[in-house]
Design a protein around this motif. Structure first.
Motif, PDB file in Angstrom:
ATOM      1  N   LEU A  55       5.641 -21.565   6.680  1.00 54.85           N
ATOM      2  CA  LEU A  55       4.657 -20.949   7.568  1.00 54.85           C
ATOM      3  C   LEU A  55       3.278 -21.594   7.387  1.00 54.85           C
ATOM      4  CD1 LEU A  55       3.941 -18.899   9.703  1.00 54.85           C
ATOM      5  CD2 LEU A  55       3.687 -17.161   7.917  1.00 54.85           C
ATOM      6  N   GLY A  56       2.926 -21.852   6.140  1.00 51.47           N
ATOM      7  CA  GLY A  56       1.627 -22.473   5.885  1.00 51.47           C
ATOM      8  C   GLY A  56       1.506 -23.847   6.543  1.00 51.47           C
ATOM      9  N   MET A  86       1.003 -23.401  10.197  1.00 53.98           N
ATOM     10  CA  MET A  86      -0.386 -22.968  10.384  1.00 53.98           C
ATOM     11  C   MET A  86      -1.353 -24.139  10.228  1.00 53.98           C
ATOM     12  SD  MET A  86      -0.878 -19.846  11.246  1.00 53.98           S
ATOM     13  CE  MET A  86       0.427 -18.768  11.810  1.00 53.98           C
ATOM     14  N   ASP A  87      -1.075 -25.016   9.283  1.00 52.91           N
ATOM     15  CA  ASP A  87      -1.946 -26.183   9.107  1.00 52.91           C
ATOM     16  C   ASP A  87      -1.924 -27.052  10.368  1.00 52.91           C
ATOM     17  OD1 ASP A  87      -3.224 -25.801   6.738  1.00 52.91           O
ATOM     18  OD2 ASP A  87      -1.922 -27.108   5.546  1.00 52.91           O
ATOM     19  N   GLN A 107      -3.901 -25.362  12.938  1.00 50.93           N
ATOM     20  CA  GLN A 107      -5.330 -25.567  12.676  1.00 50.93           C
ATOM     21  C   GLN A 107      -5.803 -26.893  13.294  1.00 50.93           C
ATOM     22  OE1 GLN A 107      -6.331 -26.111   8.526  1.00 50.93           O
ATOM     23  NE2 GLN A 107      -8.478 -25.680   8.912  1.00 50.93           N
ATOM     24  N   ILE A 139       6.067 -11.683  10.288  1.00 47.57           N
ATOM     25  CA  ILE A 139       4.708 -11.650  10.834  1.00 47.57           C
ATOM     26  C   ILE A 139       4.670 -10.735  12.050  1.00 47.57           C
ATOM     27  CG2 ILE A 139       4.106 -13.921   9.903  1.00 47.57           C
ATOM     28  CD1 ILE A 139       4.228 -15.081  12.623  1.00 47.57           C
ATOM     29  N   VAL A 162       0.946 -11.771  17.497  1.00 45.19           N
ATOM     30  CA  VAL A 162       1.233 -12.962  18.300  1.00 45.19           C
ATOM     31  C   VAL A 162       0.981 -12.625  19.771  1.00 45.19           C
ATOM     32  CG1 VAL A 162       2.986 -14.659  18.932  1.00 45.19           C
ATOM     33  CG2 VAL A 162       2.927 -13.747  16.610  1.00 45.19           C
ATOM     34  N   LEU A 217      -2.495 -12.728  21.067  1.00 47.90           N
ATOM     35  CA  LEU A 217      -3.006 -14.051  21.380  1.00 47.90           C
ATOM     36  C   LEU A 217      -2.662 -14.470  22.813  1.00 47.90           C
ATOM     37  CD1 LEU A 217      -2.434 -16.242  18.223  1.00 47.90           C
ATOM     38  CD2 LEU A 217      -4.470 -15.051  18.958  1.00 47.90           C
ATOM     39  N   CYS A 261      -6.700 -15.304  15.758  1.00 49.55           N
ATOM     40  CA  CYS A 261      -6.189 -15.953  14.542  1.00 49.55           C
ATOM     41  C   CYS A 261      -6.607 -15.099  13.337  1.00 49.55           C
ATOM     42  CB  CYS A 261      -6.783 -17.350  14.337  1.00 49.55           C
ATOM     43  SG  CYS A 261      -6.613 -18.501  15.722  1.00 49.55           S
ATOM     44  N   CYS A 288      -4.909 -11.616  12.771  1.00 50.08           N
ATOM     45  CA  CYS A 288      -3.587 -11.656  12.157  1.00 50.08           C
ATOM     46  C   CYS A 288      -3.715 -11.973  10.667  1.00 50.08           C
ATOM     47  CB  CYS A 288      -2.658 -12.654  12.844  1.00 50.08           C
ATOM     48  SG  CYS A 288      -0.970 -12.519  12.223  1.00 50.08           S
ATOM     49  N   HIS A 289      -4.587 -12.893  10.335  1.00 55.25           N
ATOM     50  CA  HIS A 289      -4.766 -13.216   8.913  1.00 55.25           C
ATOM     51  C   HIS A 289      -5.166 -11.960   8.134  1.00 55.25           C
ATOM     52  CE1 HIS A 289      -5.534 -17.674  10.140  1.00 55.25           C
ATOM     53  NE2 HIS A 289      -4.236 -17.358  10.132  1.00 55.25           N
ATOM     54  N   MET A 296      -2.348  -9.544   7.702  1.00 60.04           N
ATOM     55  CA  MET A 296      -1.305  -9.991   6.787  1.00 60.04           C
ATOM     56  C   MET A 296      -1.822 -10.203   5.366  1.00 60.04           C
ATOM     57  SD  MET A 296       1.442 -11.933   8.919  1.00 60.04           S
ATOM     58  CE  MET A 296       2.426 -11.442   7.564  1.00 60.04           C
ATOM     59  N   ARG A 303      -4.407 -11.835   4.501  1.00 59.19           N
ATOM     60  CA  ARG A 303      -4.954 -13.192   4.315  1.00 59.19           C
ATOM     61  C   ARG A 303      -6.370 -13.253   4.894  1.00 59.19           C
ATOM     62  NH1 ARG A 303      -0.106 -13.039   3.256  1.00 59.19           N
ATOM     63  NH2 ARG A 303       1.282 -14.804   2.876  1.00 59.19           N
ATOM     64  N   ILE A 329      -8.484 -16.320   4.858  1.00 58.20           N
ATOM     65  CA  ILE A 329      -8.284 -17.485   5.739  1.00 58.20           C
ATOM     66  C   ILE A 329      -9.029 -17.197   7.038  1.00 58.20           C
ATOM     67  CG2 ILE A 329      -6.624 -18.966   6.941  1.00 58.20           C
ATOM     68  CD1 ILE A 329      -4.552 -18.154   4.817  1.00 58.20           C
ATOM     69  N   MET A 334     -10.932 -18.626  10.422  1.00 55.65           N
ATOM     70  CA  MET A 334     -11.101 -19.728  11.364  1.00 55.65           C
ATOM     71  C   MET A 334     -12.390 -19.525  12.138  1.00 55.65           C
ATOM     72  SD  MET A 334      -8.345 -20.935  10.301  1.00 55.65           S
ATOM     73  CE  MET A 334      -8.590 -22.514  11.125  1.00 55.65           C
TER      74      MET A 334
HETATM   75  C1  HEC Z   1       0.903 -13.664  13.774  1.00 49.92           C
HETATM   76  C2  HEC Z   1       0.035 -13.900  12.678  1.00 49.92           C
HETATM   77  C3  HEC Z   1      -0.832 -15.112  12.647  1.00 49.92           C
HETATM   78  C4  HEC Z   1      -1.539 -15.669  13.683  1.00 49.92           C
HETATM   79  C5  HEC Z   1      -1.638 -15.191  15.122  1.00 49.92           C
HETATM   80  C6  HEC Z   1      -2.225 -16.815  13.137  1.00 49.92           C
HETATM   81  N1  HEC Z   1      -1.923 -16.967  11.812  1.00 49.92           N
HETATM   82 FE1  HEC Z   1      -2.587 -18.452  10.610  1.00 49.92          FE
HETATM   83  N2  HEC Z   1      -1.568 -17.640   9.051  1.00 49.92           N
HETATM   84  C7  HEC Z   1      -0.766 -16.512   9.106  1.00 49.92           C
HETATM   85  C8  HEC Z   1      -0.206 -16.273   7.800  1.00 49.92           C
HETATM   86  C9  HEC Z   1       0.737 -15.125   7.437  1.00 49.92           C
HETATM   87  C10 HEC Z   1      -0.697 -17.282   6.950  1.00 49.92           C
HETATM   88  C11 HEC Z   1      -0.388 -17.477   5.464  1.00 49.92           C
HETATM   89  C12 HEC Z   1       0.818 -18.383   5.306  1.00 49.92           C
HETATM   90  C13 HEC Z   1       1.271 -18.481   3.895  1.00 49.92           C
HETATM   91  O1  HEC Z   1       1.059 -17.559   3.122  1.00 49.92           O
HETATM   92  O2  HEC Z   1       1.871 -19.515   3.568  1.00 49.92           O
HETATM   93  C14 HEC Z   1      -1.550 -18.111   7.774  1.00 49.92           C
HETATM   94  C15 HEC Z   1      -2.216 -19.229   7.305  1.00 49.92           C
HETATM   95  C16 HEC Z   1      -3.060 -20.033   8.045  1.00 49.92           C
HETATM   96  C17 HEC Z   1      -3.785 -21.169   7.535  1.00 49.92           C
HETATM   97  C18 HEC Z   1      -3.778 -21.648   6.085  1.00 49.92           C
HETATM   98  C19 HEC Z   1      -2.666 -22.644   5.892  1.00 49.92           C
HETATM   99  C20 HEC Z   1      -2.728 -23.295   4.527  1.00 49.92           C
HETATM  100  O3  HEC Z   1      -1.656 -23.478   3.953  1.00 49.92           O
HETATM  101  O4  HEC Z   1      -3.819 -23.635   4.077  1.00 49.92           O
HETATM  102  C21 HEC Z   1      -4.464 -21.709   8.580  1.00 49.92           C
HETATM  103  C22 HEC Z   1      -5.366 -22.922   8.537  1.00 49.92           C
HETATM  104  C23 HEC Z   1      -4.180 -20.908   9.741  1.00 49.92           C
HETATM  105  N3  HEC Z   1      -3.322 -19.885   9.384  1.00 49.92           N
HETATM  106  C24 HEC Z   1      -4.667 -21.170  11.000  1.00 49.92           C
HETATM  107  C25 HEC Z   1      -4.436 -20.372  12.112  1.00 49.92           C
HETATM  108  C26 HEC Z   1      -5.009 -20.581  13.415  1.00 49.92           C
HETATM  109  C27 HEC Z   1      -5.947 -21.703  13.786  1.00 49.92           C
HETATM  110  C28 HEC Z   1      -4.559 -19.574  14.217  1.00 49.92           C
HETATM  111  C29 HEC Z   1      -4.883 -19.285  15.650  1.00 49.92           C
HETATM  112  C30 HEC Z   1      -4.767 -20.333  16.610  1.00 49.92           C
HETATM  113  C31 HEC Z   1      -3.692 -18.747  13.398  1.00 49.92           C
HETATM  114  N4  HEC Z   1      -3.642 -19.253  12.140  1.00 49.92           N
HETATM  115  C32 HEC Z   1      -3.039 -17.633  13.881  1.00 49.92           C
HETATM  116  C33 HEC Z   1      -0.551 -15.718  10.209  1.00 49.92           C
HETATM  117  C34 HEC Z   1      -1.082 -15.932  11.470  1.00 49.92           C
END
Ligand code: HEC
Length: 122
Positions: free
Chosen positions: A4-5, A8-9, A12, A51, A56, A59, A89, A92-93, A96, A98, A101, A103
């Motif tokens: 998942l990370g 997400m990266d 990003q 999640i 989601v 968004l 973004c 949700c962080h 959860m 987080r 984290i 943005m």
């Molecule tokens: C539905 C929930 C959800 C949404 C919506 C979401 N995220 Fe995340 N994001 C997470 C979770 C949960 C983690 C932690 C993942 C982990 O623990 O490995 C995370 C982690 C991240 C990280 C850190 C990754 C790392 O390993 O350093 C980034 C950057 C990130 N999200 C960017 C975004 C961006 C940009 C958006 C919007 C466009 C977004 N996320 C939308 C749930 C979400």
């Protein structure tokens, strides 16, 4: 299976590129990056049932607004919808566990090797 990370990266990176494409009024590139970003978020929701789906779906509105702004080539609407997406973004962080984290709209253009302005204009 991608972690998942890592999804997400990648999200990003697309989130950042989307901003610079929109800022440069490169609407074709913005539409492409938006599609890539959406695909990543859908993948995250499909692969990680833990999640919250509601986050989601939240968004969906800003993603739709972004698509509309890109189609209309409207920089102002784009910036507003981008802010709403970024808030999504972060919600949700926070939801959860987080909340560390966070943005935001990118401050510096990190992709020095990619041209964001429409073709021909460097
Ligand atoms: C539905 C929930 C959800 C949404 C919506 C979401 N995220 Fe995340 N994001 C997470 C979770 C949960 C983690 C932690 C993942 C982990 O623990 O490995 C995370 C982690 C991240 C990280 C850190 C990754 C790392 O390993 O350093 C980034 C950057 C990130 N999200 C960017 C975004 C961006 C940009 C958006 C919007 C466009 C977004 N996320 C939308 C749930 C979400």
């Amino acid at each position: 299976m991608p972690r998942l990370g890592d999804i997400m990266d990648t999200a990003q990176m697309r989130h950042t590129k989307l901003w610079y494409a929109g800022k440069a009024a490169n609407w074709a590139l913005a539409a492409f990056e938006l599609g890539q970003l959406k695909g990543g978020l859908v993948e995250a929701a499909q692969l990680y049932s833990g999640i919250p789906a509601s986050n989601v779906t939240t968004l969906a509105a800003p993603l739709q607004a972004l698509a509309g702004a890109i189609e209309a080539k409207d920089g102002r609407r784009f910036a507003k919808a981008y802010g709403e997406l970024t808030d999504g973004c972060n919600s949700c962080h926070a939801a959860m566990g987080r909340s560390f984290i966070v943005m935001r709209q990118p401050a510096d253009q990190p992709f020095g090797d990619q041209v964001f302005s429409p073709q021909g204009k460097r």
